[in-house]
Design a protein around this motif. Sequence first.
Motif, PDB file in Angstrom:
ATOM      1  N   ARG B  85       0.785  -1.240   0.000  1.00 21.14           N
ATOM      2  CA  ARG B  85       0.000   0.000   0.000  1.00 21.14           C
ATOM      3  C   ARG B  85       0.808   1.277   0.000  1.00 21.14           C
ATOM      4  N   MET B  86       1.810   1.371   0.874  1.00 21.57           N
ATOM      5  CA  MET B  86       2.687   2.542   0.883  1.00 21.57           C
ATOM      6  C   MET B  86       1.952   3.872   0.936  1.00 21.57           C
ATOM      7  N   ILE B  87       0.962   3.971   1.779  1.00 24.81           N
ATOM      8  CA  ILE B  87       0.350   5.277   1.982  1.00 24.81           C
ATOM      9  C   ILE B  87       1.309   6.128   2.822  1.00 24.81           C
ATOM     10  N   PHE B  88       1.093   7.433   2.828  1.00 26.38           N
ATOM     11  CA  PHE B  88       1.941   8.315   3.635  1.00 26.38           C
ATOM     12  C   PHE B  88       1.373   8.328   5.048  1.00 26.38           C
ATOM     13  N   THR B  89       2.008   7.547   5.922  1.00 26.12           N
ATOM     14  CA  THR B  89       1.395   7.297   7.227  1.00 26.12           C
ATOM     15  C   THR B  89       1.274   8.540   8.099  1.00 26.12           C
ATOM     16  N   ASN B  90       2.186   9.518   7.914  1.00 24.15           N
ATOM     17  CA  ASN B  90       2.138  10.703   8.772  1.00 24.15           C
ATOM     18  C   ASN B  90       1.219  11.804   8.231  1.00 24.15           C
ATOM     19  N   MET B  99      -1.865  14.226  -2.521  1.00 21.31           N
ATOM     20  CA  MET B  99      -0.615  13.745  -3.141  1.00 21.31           C
ATOM     21  C   MET B  99      -0.923  12.943  -4.408  1.00 21.31           C
ATOM     22  N   GLY B 100      -2.044  12.228  -4.393  1.00 19.62           N
ATOM     23  CA  GLY B 100      -2.422  11.455  -5.565  1.00 19.62           C
ATOM     24  C   GLY B 100      -2.657  12.344  -6.780  1.00 19.62           C
ATOM     25  N   GLY B 133      -1.788   6.682   9.026  1.00 20.23           N
ATOM     26  CA  GLY B 133      -1.168   5.543   9.688  1.00 20.23           C
ATOM     27  C   GLY B 133      -2.071   4.896  10.724  1.00 20.23           C
ATOM     28  N   THR B 134      -3.113   5.622  11.163  1.00 18.71           N
ATOM     29  CA  THR B 134      -4.006   5.064  12.180  1.00 18.71           C
ATOM     30  C   THR B 134      -5.200   4.332  11.561  1.00 18.71           C
ATOM     31  N   LEU B 135      -5.279   4.304  10.235  1.00 25.14           N
ATOM     32  CA  LEU B 135      -6.382   3.574   9.596  1.00 25.14           C
ATOM     33  C   LEU B 135      -6.154   2.073   9.718  1.00 25.14           C
ATOM     34  N   SER B 136      -7.232   1.322   9.623  1.00 29.21           N
ATOM     35  CA  SER B 136      -7.101  -0.142   9.606  1.00 29.21           C
ATOM     36  C   SER B 136      -6.506  -0.571   8.267  1.00 29.21           C
ATOM     37  N   GLN B 140      -6.665   1.432   4.777  1.00 31.13           N
ATOM     38  CA  GLN B 140      -5.437   1.879   4.114  1.00 31.13           C
ATOM     39  C   GLN B 140      -5.420   1.441   2.658  1.00 31.13           C
ATOM     40  N   ARG B 147      -6.177   7.116  -3.681  1.00 26.24           N
ATOM     41  CA  ARG B 147      -5.069   8.029  -3.961  1.00 26.24           C
ATOM     42  C   ARG B 147      -4.605   7.892  -5.412  1.00 26.24           C
TER      43      ARG B 147
END
Lengths: 307, 235
Positions: B85-90, B99-100, B133-136, B140, B147
């Motif tokens: 997934r590599m989402i931006f956790t912060n 960003m997408g 980063g706090t999503l399940s 995510q 995104r």
Amino acid sequence: MNEFLQQLINGISLGSVYALIALGYTMVYGVLRFINFAHGDVFMIGAFSAMFGHSLIKRSGLVMPDWLVALVVLTLSMVVGALLGTLIEKLAYKPLRERPRLTVLITAIGVSLLLEYVGQLVFGAAPRGFPSLIESKSLGGFGSLQLSSVQITVVLVSGGLLMGLRAIVMRTRMGLSMRALSLNPTAAALMGVNTNVVISFTFGLGSALAAAGGVFYASLYQAIDPFMGVLPGMKAFIAAVLGGIGVLPGAALGGVLLGVLETLVVGYSKVLGIPSGFRDAVAFLILILILLFKPTGLLGKAHREKV
Amino acid sequence: MLEVDCLEVAYGSIRALHRVSLRVDAGGICTLVGANGAGKTTTLRAISGLQRVSSGSVRFCGENITNLPPHEIVARGLLHVPEGRMIFTNLTVLENLRMGAYLRKDKSFIEKDFDFMFELFPRLREREKQVAGTLSGGEQQMLAIARALMGRPKLLMLDEPSLGIAPLLVRAIFEKIVEVNRELGLTVLLVEQNAHLALEVSSYGYVLETGNVLFQDRADVLRANPRVQEAYLGA
Ligand SMILES: Nc1ncnc2c1ncn2[C@@H]1O[C@H](COP(=O)(O)OP(=O)(O)OP(=O)(O)O)[C@@H](O)[C@H]1O
Ligand SMILES: [Mg+2]
């Protein structure tokens, strides 16, 4: 009490210089996860550029108010710093992008030595006097407290540069790219971020700040030499670690804190019963303590990633 | 739309892809199935420019994009939702979506697309301001897909969207993939270990084994193939 305030002011002005250098370390670490050990030498080149820039303006016979001269000289040295920083990245680090981190680190030390000894060859080893860009006068004070115009200017202009940096990082598209890149380089590339451009820009920005730091440091101490970047460079690196490497506000905080601590140790060396030569050891002692007790630094968070 | 020809990729001395050729036609969903280590992720990374190709070619919409840097491939409308997934956790959910749309210039439509994403994935709307980063895990994955959709892709590549997600949610996510495929006419290249579900929603499929294409056919034909059933469909 006045004595203490005096030391505090001295410490904050020195600390702002550390902060400016520390930001470059931390920004580069953010996007590349590596410590650019040549950063302190960009600081030195910044100071020399200012000196040459100043004498060039004086010799050209242009009549300018002092503040304008100072501004032109500062800008010039920041531009030189930025160009040098991006050039170093392009020539020395970029070809090693896929190599082990240690290779790049050793290269950085090599670049640092190169700049220092070429500096010695070109500028000579003896310290040179640095022109006063800002008329040095006491702004009066309260009792025995002396406010020097140089110190106040250094603190204010550094503060301004920090605000400018914050605006770039938080409000511009390039700043967003920098943040994305430092969070996840692969994901940033997959969003269309041109990572090479962002890395170049980051080096340029950090190096410009280091050059400004060089000009301020030289203004405070009025002497420059090719090795002037070594110790402040090391200390600023420690300041960046102290604040939390990769965290921008941390670098600023760490810099100021380190400057203040160091100055206080010197100022109170008699009272504390430690020799004032201990000054430089303070920073390294802090580094050891931080690494022992809070390796992530004051504002750093332990990295946690959900997979 | 996408033509991959005799792709060869090596990690040092290890060859991960031998001669992989595949094509994805516009408008369909195409699936790449295969066991662990077959080279599915490597194939997608090579297509999107994350991984250097040692030989062979990748053509997208008639243009040779082999070994272009990733950002130039994204600019051509080929988006890749990477493994893990590599989402931006912060960053917050909204910042991730922004960003997408990084390369897009049509500001007013970007805002509309946020709404579209929140209609597609209502759970993201509720968490708009939350740090990603706090999503399940499932949320995510939705965010990672949304995104990429924000970049208005012509072709979307998804690497194991079902990884680490509860079966019920996997089905929901697959339904969304079918929905965007139908409604936006978006072409999809899907990589899955969950071959059952993947072949069910696909029109065409490839079976990859140790860096080679083993079978390729219409999805329904593949599903009927006894060897595919045995090895990948747990039949
Ligand atoms: N960075 C790397 N360095 C060295 N070898 C790698 C690297 N990435 C993948 N490989 C190897 O390449 C081969 C293909 O890996 P790849 O990740 O493409 O498989 P995959 O089909 O996506 O598997 P999975 O279903 O487990 O995700 C494997 O043998 C793997 O060990
Ligand atoms: Mg994989």
